[in-house]
Scaffold this motif. Structure first.
Motif, short mmCIF file in Angstrom:
data_model
loop_
_atom_site.label_atom_id
_atom_site.label_comp_id
_atom_site.label_asym_id
_atom_site.label_seq_id
_atom_site.Cartn_x
_atom_site.Cartn_y
_atom_site.Cartn_z
N PHE A 80 5.80 -75.17 49.83
CA PHE A 80 6.04 -73.77 50.13
C PHE A 80 4.76 -72.98 49.87
CE2 PHE A 80 6.99 -74.32 45.67
CZ PHE A 80 6.48 -73.17 45.06
N ASP A 81 4.65 -71.86 50.56
CA ASP A 81 3.53 -70.94 50.37
C ASP A 81 3.94 -69.91 49.33
OD1 ASP A 81 1.42 -69.18 50.51
OD2 ASP A 81 1.73 -68.64 52.61
N LYS A 82 3.22 -69.87 48.22
CA LYS A 82 3.57 -68.96 47.13
C LYS A 82 3.52 -67.49 47.54
CE LYS A 82 2.17 -72.03 43.43
NZ LYS A 82 1.35 -72.23 42.26
N ASN A 83 2.80 -67.19 48.60
CA ASN A 83 2.66 -65.80 49.05
C ASN A 83 3.66 -65.42 50.14
OD1 ASN A 83 0.48 -65.35 47.28
ND2 ASN A 83 -0.88 -66.38 48.72
N ASP A 84 4.44 -66.39 50.61
CA ASP A 84 5.42 -66.12 51.66
C ASP A 84 6.77 -65.81 51.00
OD1 ASP A 84 7.06 -66.00 53.85
OD2 ASP A 84 6.58 -68.00 54.61
N THR A 85 7.01 -64.54 50.75
CA THR A 85 8.22 -64.13 50.05
C THR A 85 9.49 -64.43 50.84
OG1 THR A 85 8.02 -61.86 50.89
CG2 THR A 85 7.05 -62.33 48.74
N LEU A 88 10.37 -68.04 50.15
CA LEU A 88 10.87 -68.18 48.78
C LEU A 88 12.31 -67.68 48.67
CD1 LEU A 88 7.73 -67.00 46.76
CD2 LEU A 88 8.66 -69.32 46.88
N ARG A 89 12.57 -66.54 49.25
CA ARG A 89 13.93 -65.96 49.19
C ARG A 89 14.92 -66.81 49.98
NH1 ARG A 89 14.58 -61.99 45.74
NH2 ARG A 89 12.70 -60.84 45.26
N SER A 90 14.46 -67.37 51.09
CA SER A 90 15.32 -68.24 51.89
C SER A 90 15.66 -69.52 51.11
CB SER A 90 14.63 -68.58 53.21
OG SER A 90 15.37 -69.52 53.92
N LEU A 91 14.67 -70.11 50.44
CA LEU A 91 14.90 -71.30 49.63
C LEU A 91 15.90 -70.99 48.51
CD1 LEU A 91 11.26 -72.70 49.30
CD2 LEU A 91 13.18 -73.84 50.43
N MET A 92 15.75 -69.82 47.91
CA MET A 92 16.64 -69.44 46.82
C MET A 92 18.05 -69.18 47.33
SD MET A 92 16.84 -69.14 43.66
CE MET A 92 17.85 -68.43 42.40
#
Length: 189
Positions: A80-85, A88-92
């Motif tokens: 994942f890209d740490k800067n792609d919010t 991140l939100r989709s994964l969560m």
């Protein structure tokens, strides 16, 4: 999945395994660099097993979120890209659909998925360890239900008075009231 000795240290990135205690602190192993180091007893540390994540209604343990993530991603690391919010939100959202989006920050999500990858890479989260964790969880749940049932039976057997009103009885354990006997007062002569 034994997270009892896995800690996060405030001010240091990554995760650490607690190896031993010294007079003035702790010896830990950095799970990223694979090096031992000493930390001061005054350092702020958090056990992973004690961390929770906010949901819409309450909180959920970090361990249960990690288990959910591991199952969704077949116990493999996540790229994942740490800067792609959005990612991140989709994964969560996939792992914990009811997480509180307004209370869980992007930095929390970066840390969560980074920690997940560290735990997978170090063989702490595996299919076998998750299964063992869930078996222990189910066993402890069964034991506590059995214990509550036994406590209920014991209290019913040892109670001195019974509740005779059928309206108050239900499927659950009914605790029985005992009456306290008071000595009769002497008549004044």
């Amino acid at each position: 999945m034994d997270l009892t000795k896995i800690i996060a240290i405030t001010g240091k990135s990554g995760l650490f395994e607690l190896l031993s205690q010294t007079k003035g602190g702790f010896i830990v192993k950095d799970l990223v660099a694979q090096k031992k180091l000493s930390i001061n007893a005054n350092s702020q540390v958090s056990l992973l097993q004690n961390i929770s994540i906010y949901t819409q209604d309450s909180e959920v343990s970090l361990i249960s979120v990690l288990v959910s993530i591991s199952k969704k991603h077949q116990f493999k690391e996540i790229e994942f890209d740490k800067n792609d919010t959005n990612t991140l939100r989709s994964l969560m959202k996939d792992a914990q659909p009811d997480y509180a989006e307004d209370r869980v920050y992007n930095s929390d999500l970066k840390k969560l998925f980074t920690w997940y990858n560290i735990l997978v890479k170090n063989g702490i989260i595996t299919e076998e360890s998750v299964k063992a964790y869930e078996d222990n969880l189910a066993k402890s749940s069964d034991d506590s239900q059995k214990e509550n049932s036994e406590d209920c039976n014991i209290s019913q057997k040892t109670a001195t008075n019974e509740i005779s009103n059928d309206d108050t009885k239900d499927e659950a354990c009914v605790t029985k009231k005992s009456t306290k006997k008071t000595p009769a007062k002497k008549k004044a002569e």
